[in-house]
Design an enzyme around this catalytic site. Sequence first.
Site, short mmCIF file in Angstrom:
data_model
loop_
_atom_site.label_atom_id
_atom_site.label_comp_id
_atom_site.label_asym_id
_atom_site.label_seq_id
_atom_site.Cartn_x
_atom_site.Cartn_y
_atom_site.Cartn_z
N GLU A 365 0.87 -1.22 0.19
CA GLU A 365 0.05 0.04 0.05
C GLU A 365 1.06 1.22 -0.04
O GLU A 365 0.69 2.21 0.71
CB GLU A 365 -1.04 -0.10 1.15
CG GLU A 365 -2.06 -1.08 0.92
CD GLU A 365 -3.18 -1.02 1.83
OE1 GLU A 365 -3.78 0.04 1.99
OE2 GLU A 365 -3.82 -2.26 2.50
N GLU A 369 9.13 4.83 0.64
CA GLU A 369 9.75 6.03 0.07
C GLU A 369 8.33 6.53 -0.56
O GLU A 369 8.51 7.93 -0.79
CB GLU A 369 10.47 5.38 -1.34
CG GLU A 369 11.98 4.69 -0.98
CD GLU A 369 11.62 3.95 0.06
OE1 GLU A 369 12.90 3.27 0.79
OE2 GLU A 369 10.82 2.83 -0.19
#
Length: 382
Positions: A365, A369
């Site tokens: 999900e 990053e």
Amino acid sequence: MGQSAELANNLQLIRQSARDFAETYIRPHVMEWDESQHFPMDLFHQMGKHGFLGVLVPEEYHGAGLGYQEYITIIEEIAKVCGSIGLSVAAHNSLCTNHILSFGNEEQKRRYLPKLATGEWIGAWGLTEPNTGSDAMRMQCTATRDGDHWVLNGNKLWITHGKSGHVAVVIARTGDLLDSRGMTAFVIERGTPGFLAGKKENKLGMRASETAEIIFDQCRIPESQILGAVGEGFIQSMKILDGGRISIASLALGIAKGAYEASVKYAKERQQFGQPIANFQGISFKLADMATKIEAAELLTRQAGFLKDAGQKCTKQAAMAKYYASEISVEVSTDAVQVHGGYGYTKDFPVEKFYRDSKLCTIGEGTSEIQKLVISREALKE
């Protein structure tokens, strides 16, 4: 009784109910399911009866009609016992079921939500593809109009319940590449010709949560299966992921708490040099760090849930909660293995599984990053 006292009381009852369920029906099978990668469908039918699969669904559609604070609590308690089951509960509730609840028309809601909320059906949700993970705007799975039908072709990857799910919400490209209004959401039932299950993944952790490929081969779907309007699929997905990130933060929080509680118990019982290892500063300071990180992750997660319940924008807060909770879940479970020493590296103690399961929270999900990207974009708008 004041509103906050009532919420606290409700949360306590829900926490106890989820905890009792996890101890009775999940804990005895955790390692057996993990080793064999068994997805326990019967357990999910049972969870539906307890209201754990339609947590946010209004009662008129046979759901529990609860809010995000209760939802966070349920996922956390299940994940403290088994991350895999917590992940499947999160994906079923936040992604598939919530997408239909948020963007379906009345006929679609009445058709699908009662089955999903009661656990009669398990849901899947498909955005990611073999070559487009974070870069969803370049998706290759297409839907082409053919009279009053659409024909889907392409693959979806890393799909929770991709093989066993009874219904899937799938995002396919109906317009140009890189056009945020060039994708559409479809709800597709298992058994539809051309809707096939591909390879089931053999994973490091979360092994009892089924992750599989979905394949569309000339899959014909009537116009009535579109969620919302043509071209809204990507924009809908970004809104669904806000809530989904709160659920992954809750999952990470539960895994961290499970690893921490196991470490405290072990540190009090394990004797070295004539005393419990909890008496040694090297261990006690580790436990202090773990407890502090968990507390901070819980506050971020609860704050995001509070905004979501209040109907306020929570994109930044959900991304912060997901980013921080998932990263500290890895740190806490790593420390938990260290506290256990050699025993922590064996399957006789629960921390090696928390260690393996925690890593997925930093990836699914939206990777850590991507969360930083979302947080920085939101912060720079302010």
